[in-house]
Design a protein around this motif. Structure first.
Motif, PDB file in Angstrom:
ATOM      1  N   LEU A 217      39.749 -34.877 -15.415  1.00  0.00           N
ATOM      2  CA  LEU A 217      38.292 -34.775 -15.363  1.00  0.00           C
ATOM      3  C   LEU A 217      37.799 -33.539 -16.117  1.00  0.00           C
ATOM      4  O   LEU A 217      38.424 -32.488 -16.083  1.00  0.00           O
ATOM      5  N   CYS A 218      36.647 -33.705 -16.774  1.00  0.00           N
ATOM      6  CA  CYS A 218      36.095 -32.611 -17.567  1.00  0.00           C
ATOM      7  C   CYS A 218      34.579 -32.769 -17.728  1.00  0.00           C
ATOM      8  O   CYS A 218      34.018 -33.800 -17.357  1.00  0.00           O
ATOM      9  N   HIS A 219      33.944 -31.784 -18.302  1.00  0.00           N
ATOM     10  CA  HIS A 219      32.512 -31.804 -18.638  1.00  0.00           C
ATOM     11  C   HIS A 219      31.619 -32.092 -17.430  1.00  0.00           C
ATOM     12  O   HIS A 219      30.783 -32.999 -17.454  1.00  0.00           O
ATOM     13  N   PHE A 220      31.767 -31.305 -16.380  1.00  0.00           N
ATOM     14  CA  PHE A 220      30.942 -31.461 -15.183  1.00  0.00           C
ATOM     15  C   PHE A 220      29.536 -30.923 -15.434  1.00  0.00           C
ATOM     16  O   PHE A 220      29.388 -29.823 -15.974  1.00  0.00           O
ATOM     17  N   GLU A 221      28.526 -31.703 -15.051  1.00  0.00           N
ATOM     18  CA  GLU A 221      27.133 -31.286 -15.214  1.00  0.00           C
ATOM     19  C   GLU A 221      26.314 -31.798 -14.030  1.00  0.00           C
ATOM     20  O   GLU A 221      26.503 -32.934 -13.583  1.00  0.00           O
TER      21      GLU A 221
ATOM     22  N   HIS B 161      30.092 -41.634 -18.007  1.00  0.00           N
ATOM     23  CA  HIS B 161      30.212 -40.645 -16.931  1.00  0.00           C
ATOM     24  C   HIS B 161      30.788 -41.225 -15.651  1.00  0.00           C
ATOM     25  O   HIS B 161      30.443 -42.339 -15.258  1.00  0.00           O
TER      26      HIS B 161
ATOM     27  N   TYR C 290      30.388 -36.387 -14.726  1.00  0.00           N
ATOM     28  CA  TYR C 290      31.554 -35.824 -15.405  1.00  0.00           C
ATOM     29  C   TYR C 290      32.138 -36.889 -16.314  1.00  0.00           C
ATOM     30  O   TYR C 290      31.762 -38.063 -16.261  1.00  0.00           O
ATOM     31  N   GLN C 291      33.059 -36.475 -17.139  1.00  0.00           N
ATOM     32  CA  GLN C 291      33.778 -37.404 -17.995  1.00  0.00           C
ATOM     33  C   GLN C 291      35.264 -37.292 -17.675  1.00  0.00           C
ATOM     34  O   GLN C 291      35.678 -36.381 -16.965  1.00  0.00           O
ATOM     35  N   SER C 292      36.025 -38.243 -18.174  1.00  0.00           N
ATOM     36  CA  SER C 292      37.461 -38.153 -17.948  1.00  0.00           C
ATOM     37  C   SER C 292      38.217 -38.674 -19.152  1.00  0.00           C
ATOM     38  O   SER C 292      37.707 -39.489 -19.916  1.00  0.00           O
TER      39      SER C 292
END
Length: 192
Positions: free
Chosen positions: A91-95, A108, A168-170
């Motif tokens: 998991l990455c790019h948490f907003e 997302h 988030y993205q993964s």
């Protein structure tokens, strides 16, 4: 990473020593391990963490936890092992989302926080691929996620508006048992 998850589960199911330390990087990431079963790839277990963990330990822990302790399913058996398919999601790019609609289907994953009908704080998540695999729109996804998180009341527009959403993205990689078997045979013959 996926081959390592298969190794970990195999050793667990057959009461063997855990596999050796893998050769891939050991950086810290939030991660999920998802097991599916059969030709139709029905969900068999999916558990992970939003806390960053070293990959080696995180995959060891969640390969077993998702296979044996997902409360939606009974613990996995040896007989199921040859029918499995595993995915690892990093998991990455948490907003923070502005509201419950501030995310894109297919891009997302979402984690929601809400108060249930008794006022207790609850959370639930869907990885990015879940809504599209189910054929859901955003409202259906949010409503399903509320139910997954234990909300039993009537889902109204006010309930949806009260949600705190994090998108988030993964990055996901997947391996079938057949891929794993081929990898094991190559490994035993000294190939890489």
């Amino acid at each position: 990473m996926c081959y390592f998850c298969f190794d970990v589960l195999y050793c667990h199911l057959y009461n063997l020593q855990p596999p050796q330390v893998p050769s891939f990087c050991n950086e810290n990431y939030p991660l999920f391990v998802t097991w599916k079963i059969g030709k139709d790839q029905k969900l068999r277990g999916c558990i992970g963490t939003f806390n960053e963990m070293q990959l080696h330990q995180g995959l060891r822990e969640y390969a077993i936890t998702s296979a044996m302790k997902d409360s939606r399913f009974s613990p996995m058996s040896r007989e199921e092992f040859p029918s499995l398919h595993v995915s690892v999601s990093i998991l990455c790019h948490f907003e923070d989302g502005a509201d419950y609609t501030d995310w894109d289907l297919g891009t997302h994953g979402i984690r929601i926080e809400f108060n249930n009908e008794r006022g207790s704080k609850k959370t639930a998540t869907f990885l990015p691929e879940v809504p599209t695999a189910q054929g859901w729109d955003k409202i259906q996804t949010i409503d399903s996620l509320l139910r997954k998180g234990g909300f039993k009341g009537s889902v109204t527009p006010d309930v949806r508006r009260s949600i705190r959403l994090v998108r988030y993205q993964s990055e996901m990689i997947s391996v079938t048992y057949a891929d794993y078997l081929h990898h094991c045979r190559s490994r035993s013959q000294g190939e890489h």
